[in-house]
Scaffold this motif. Structure first.
Motif, PDB file in Angstrom:
ATOM      1  N   ARG A 103       0.846  -1.195   0.000  1.00 17.32           N
ATOM      2  CA  ARG A 103       0.000   0.000   0.000  1.00 17.32           C
ATOM      3  C   ARG A 103       0.877   1.239   0.000  1.00 17.32           C
ATOM      4  O   ARG A 103       1.832   1.337   0.782  1.00 17.32           O
ATOM      5  CB  ARG A 103      -0.911  -0.002   1.228  1.00 17.32           C
ATOM      6  CG  ARG A 103      -1.843   1.205   1.336  1.00 17.32           C
ATOM      7  CD  ARG A 103      -2.880   0.989   2.415  1.00 17.32           C
ATOM      8  NE  ARG A 103      -2.373   1.292   3.736  1.00 17.32           N
ATOM      9  CZ  ARG A 103      -2.655   2.406   4.432  1.00 17.32           C
ATOM     10  NH1 ARG A 103      -3.440   3.322   3.917  1.00 17.32           N
ATOM     11  NH2 ARG A 103      -2.159   2.579   5.644  1.00 17.32           N
ATOM     12  N   LYS A 184      -3.453   4.057  -6.985  1.00 15.64           N
ATOM     13  CA  LYS A 184      -4.533   4.664  -6.222  1.00 15.64           C
ATOM     14  C   LYS A 184      -4.049   4.852  -4.780  1.00 15.64           C
ATOM     15  O   LYS A 184      -3.366   3.973  -4.233  1.00 15.64           O
ATOM     16  CB  LYS A 184      -5.764   3.765  -6.243  1.00 15.64           C
ATOM     17  CG  LYS A 184      -6.395   3.610  -7.623  1.00 15.64           C
ATOM     18  CD  LYS A 184      -7.610   2.712  -7.585  1.00 15.64           C
ATOM     19  CE  LYS A 184      -7.244   1.260  -7.437  1.00 15.64           C
ATOM     20  NZ  LYS A 184      -8.410   0.353  -7.573  1.00 15.64           N
ATOM     21  N   HIS A 187      -4.633   2.203  -1.321  1.00 15.29           N
ATOM     22  CA  HIS A 187      -5.196   0.936  -1.803  1.00 15.29           C
ATOM     23  C   HIS A 187      -4.186  -0.180  -1.559  1.00 15.29           C
ATOM     24  O   HIS A 187      -3.010  -0.041  -1.906  1.00 15.29           O
ATOM     25  CB  HIS A 187      -5.516   1.033  -3.296  1.00 15.29           C
ATOM     26  CG  HIS A 187      -5.972  -0.269  -3.892  1.00 15.29           C
ATOM     27  ND1 HIS A 187      -7.268  -0.732  -3.762  1.00 15.29           N
ATOM     28  CD2 HIS A 187      -5.303  -1.211  -4.613  1.00 15.29           C
ATOM     29  CE1 HIS A 187      -7.385  -1.889  -4.387  1.00 15.29           C
ATOM     30  NE2 HIS A 187      -6.208  -2.213  -4.908  1.00 15.29           N
ATOM     31  N   THR A 188      -4.630  -1.252  -0.950  1.00 11.12           N
ATOM     32  CA  THR A 188      -3.751  -2.397  -0.727  1.00 11.12           C
ATOM     33  C   THR A 188      -3.750  -3.279  -1.968  1.00 11.12           C
ATOM     34  O   THR A 188      -4.765  -3.901  -2.311  1.00 11.12           O
ATOM     35  CB  THR A 188      -4.189  -3.202   0.500  1.00 11.12           C
ATOM     36  OG1 THR A 188      -4.143  -2.361   1.664  1.00 11.12           O
ATOM     37  CG2 THR A 188      -3.260  -4.399   0.718  1.00 11.12           C
ATOM     38  N   TYR A 189      -2.610  -3.313  -2.629  1.00  8.65           N
ATOM     39  CA  TYR A 189      -2.454  -4.082  -3.865  1.00  8.65           C
ATOM     40  C   TYR A 189      -1.920  -5.483  -3.560  1.00  8.65           C
ATOM     41  O   TYR A 189      -1.107  -5.658  -2.642  1.00  8.65           O
ATOM     42  CB  TYR A 189      -1.466  -3.394  -4.809  1.00  8.65           C
ATOM     43  CG  TYR A 189      -1.976  -2.121  -5.435  1.00  8.65           C
ATOM     44  CD1 TYR A 189      -2.724  -2.152  -6.611  1.00  8.65           C
ATOM     45  CD2 TYR A 189      -1.707  -0.889  -4.855  1.00  8.65           C
ATOM     46  CE1 TYR A 189      -3.194  -0.986  -7.190  1.00  8.65           C
ATOM     47  CE2 TYR A 189      -2.172   0.290  -5.427  1.00  8.65           C
ATOM     48  CZ  TYR A 189      -2.913   0.228  -6.597  1.00  8.65           C
ATOM     49  OH  TYR A 189      -3.379   1.390  -7.164  1.00  8.65           O
ATOM     50  N   ASP A 205      -3.268  -7.015  -8.506  1.00 12.56           N
ATOM     51  CA  ASP A 205      -4.677  -7.336  -8.212  1.00 12.56           C
ATOM     52  C   ASP A 205      -5.238  -8.301  -9.247  1.00 12.56           C
ATOM     53  O   ASP A 205      -6.363  -8.144  -9.746  1.00 12.56           O
ATOM     54  CB  ASP A 205      -5.515  -6.058  -8.142  1.00 12.56           C
ATOM     55  CG  ASP A 205      -5.263  -5.266  -6.861  1.00 12.56           C
ATOM     56  OD1 ASP A 205      -4.659  -5.831  -5.925  1.00 12.56           O
ATOM     57  OD2 ASP A 205      -5.662  -4.092  -6.808  1.00 12.56           O
TER      58      ASP A 205
END
Length: 243
Positions: A103, A184, A187-189, A205
């Protein structure tokens, strides 16, 4: 009376079994991930949930940095005003999957900048068996032999894949600039990097960002998490052998 009571209990238990199994049968099946569908995972080689320190990692930071790299709330935090690389301290080889969560933190911290979710893999130094000799300044890595993905670089304007050839040349293979391939905030990728039979892929993702079939593939080397002037949280690092 006793017979009727046993009959009622049996009917109740039968109904309960039907309800339980009926509900279970109605549950949607867990969707296989893109990785599960495309590749065959063999065994877990390494994992780190950052609940027991940083013994598995080596840190390189640019000189005169204001930097904090450490464990907070069972996550690896890289908070820096200049370049920093955190290397997994074990060499990887063969067909592997590297999977982790990441993130880019945007919460008004002094280094919070939406940029540079970068990583190195299959990295080696053709001139030195000891890879870990650099300060963390980005240009110092130009002489390495490795793959590189920079997601949201240049103030979140570019997403690029390069192969470093070990002689100072950084071959640009993919260059993406559309919004769907940029970062973004907060946002946790899920980042998944595959190396298999001469090809390397990067999934973000579960979407394939990069695919590269290498005529001279890199089959062994180190994995590094890289950024500059930003704050990142990393969690759930896993490395799997692929069949």
């Amino acid at each position: 009376m006793q017979q009727n009571r046993h009959y009622r209990i049996s009917i109740f238990l039968l109904g309960l079994i039907i309800v339980v199994f009926g509900i279970s049968g109605c549950q949607p099946k867990k969707k296989n991930s893109v990785i599960d569908e495309k590749f065959r995972i063999d065994e877990l080689l390494f994992e780190d949930k950052f609940d027991s320190g940083m013994n598995n990692w080596l840190v390189e930071v640019a000189p005169d940095s204001t930097v904090h790299i450490g464990i907070q709330n069972e996550k690896l935090v890289i908070d820096t005003d200049r370049g920093a690389t955190v290397w997994l301290n074990r060499e990887l080889s063969g067909n592997v999957l590297i999977r982790y969560k990441r993130r880019v933190v945007m919460e008004d911290g002094p280094n919070d900048r939406l940029s540079d979710m970068n990583q190195f893999w299959m990295a080696s130094d053709p001139r030195n068996p000891d890879l870990f000799t650099r300060s963390g300044a980005f240009a110092e890595y130009d002489s390495l032999l490795m793959y590189y993905a920079g997601i949201g670089g240049n103030y979140n304007e570019t997403t690029r894949f390069r192969k470093y050839t070990g002689d100072g040349n950084r071959v640009l293979v993919h260059d993406l600039t559309d919004e769907a391939h940029l970062l973004k905030p907060n946002h946790t990728y899920l980042i998944e990097i595959v190396v298999k039979d001469g090809q390397t892929n990067v999934f973000v993702d579960e979407e394939e960002f990069f695919s590269f079939m290498d005529d001279n593939p890199l089959t062994r080397g180190y994995f590094g998490i890289r950024t500059t002037w930003s704050r990142h949280e990393i969690d759930d690092v896993e490395v799997y052998r692929l069949k």
